[in-house]
Design a protein around this motif. Structure first.
Motif, short mmCIF file in Angstrom:
data_model
loop_
_atom_site.label_atom_id
_atom_site.label_comp_id
_atom_site.label_asym_id
_atom_site.label_seq_id
_atom_site.Cartn_x
_atom_site.Cartn_y
_atom_site.Cartn_z
N PHE A 26 0.85 -1.18 0.00
CA PHE A 26 0.00 0.00 0.00
C PHE A 26 0.89 1.23 0.00
O PHE A 26 1.82 1.33 0.80
N VAL A 27 0.61 2.14 -0.94
CA VAL A 27 1.42 3.34 -1.08
C VAL A 27 0.52 4.58 -1.02
O VAL A 27 -0.63 4.54 -1.41
N VAL A 52 -3.17 -0.28 -8.49
CA VAL A 52 -4.60 0.01 -8.60
C VAL A 52 -4.94 1.13 -7.63
O VAL A 52 -4.58 1.07 -6.45
N VAL A 53 -5.63 2.13 -8.15
CA VAL A 53 -6.08 3.25 -7.33
C VAL A 53 -7.59 3.11 -7.17
O VAL A 53 -8.31 3.03 -8.16
N GLN A 78 -3.66 9.47 -0.01
CA GLN A 78 -4.41 8.76 -1.04
C GLN A 78 -3.73 7.40 -1.24
O GLN A 78 -2.56 7.33 -1.59
N ILE A 79 -4.48 6.34 -1.02
CA ILE A 79 -3.90 5.01 -1.00
C ILE A 79 -4.06 4.31 -2.35
O ILE A 79 -5.15 4.30 -2.94
N GLY A 80 -2.97 3.73 -2.81
CA GLY A 80 -2.96 2.87 -3.98
C GLY A 80 -2.47 1.51 -3.55
O GLY A 80 -1.63 1.39 -2.64
N ALA A 81 -2.99 0.48 -4.18
CA ALA A 81 -2.57 -0.89 -3.85
C ALA A 81 -1.76 -1.46 -5.00
O ALA A 81 -2.21 -1.43 -6.16
N LYS A 106 5.06 7.23 -0.85
CA LYS A 106 5.43 6.70 0.47
C LYS A 106 4.80 5.32 0.65
O LYS A 106 3.61 5.15 0.39
N ILE A 107 5.59 4.37 1.09
CA ILE A 107 5.07 3.05 1.41
C ILE A 107 4.42 3.15 2.79
O ILE A 107 5.04 3.61 3.74
N VAL A 108 3.15 2.73 2.88
CA VAL A 108 2.42 2.87 4.15
C VAL A 108 2.05 1.52 4.77
O VAL A 108 1.51 1.49 5.87
N GLY A 109 2.35 0.44 4.10
CA GLY A 109 2.04 -0.87 4.65
C GLY A 109 1.98 -1.91 3.56
O GLY A 109 2.31 -1.65 2.41
N GLY A 110 1.55 -3.11 3.94
CA GLY A 110 1.47 -4.18 2.95
C GLY A 110 0.83 -5.43 3.50
O GLY A 110 0.46 -5.50 4.68
#
Length: 172
Positions: A26-27, A52-53, A78-81, A106-110
């Motif tokens: 997740f970015v 994918v947004v 705003q999160i993109g996967a 920015k990488i926010v998780g995964g």
């Protein structure tokens, strides 16, 4: 505003990507320019991944249906996967490398190994050497004693040849 049919189409596409994925990153792409976003998508496509947004609520709903309990609403921006379809590590490395050169990503998780991972964990995993690099190191480590042994044997043969050459010069 999207209609219910459009939202259902997005949900179906997300569910299909989620079913095929091996890992997700997740970015936060807030502030990323369009040309940079296209560049990132091209890089991810080369490693068998897809960015994918979608709205956080739609993505959360699909994840909940698949049994993945992640709080996307708590993530800032705003999160993109990024879905990894072939190699689970390649998109992490690609996103991490891209984030180093572009401050707006920015990488926010995964989601890796069937567990939700923090941003720090994803960055750490992305820093690990690839499988090919590790195999190359293993081969070098295994080959080092053999090449050393061959060098020692060649030294003895060179010494013998040198002694025989000197002996041949003195006899004639």
């Amino acid at each position: 505003m999207k209609t219910k049919a459009q939202k259902q189409t997005i949900l179906n596409a997300l569910a299909e990507n989620l079913a095929k994925q091996q890992a997700m990153v997740f970015v936060d792409y807030k502030g990323l320019k369009v040309k940079d976003m296209l560049d990132l998508r091209d890089r991810l496509k080369q490693v068998g991944s897809k960015l994918v947004v979608a709205k956080k609520t739609l993505l959360s709903r699909v994840m909940k249906e698949k049994g993945i309990g992640i709080d996307l609403k708590g993530m800032a921006g705003q999160i993109g996967a990024i879905f990894a379809f072939e190699d689970s590590l390649a998109p992490m490395k690609t996103a991490n490398t891209f984030a180093k050169t572009n401050a707006n990503l920015k990488i926010v998780g995964g989601y890796f190994e069937n567990e939700i991972q923090s941003a720090a964990t994803i960055v750490t995993i992305a820093s690990l050497p690839s499988r090919e690099e590790l195999l190359a190191k293993l081969v070098r480590t295994l080959a080092a004693p053999m090449s050393g042994f061959v060098a020692v044997l060649q030294g003895n043969i060179k010494g013998l040849v040198y002694v025989l050459a000197q002996r041949a010069k003195t006899n004639f």
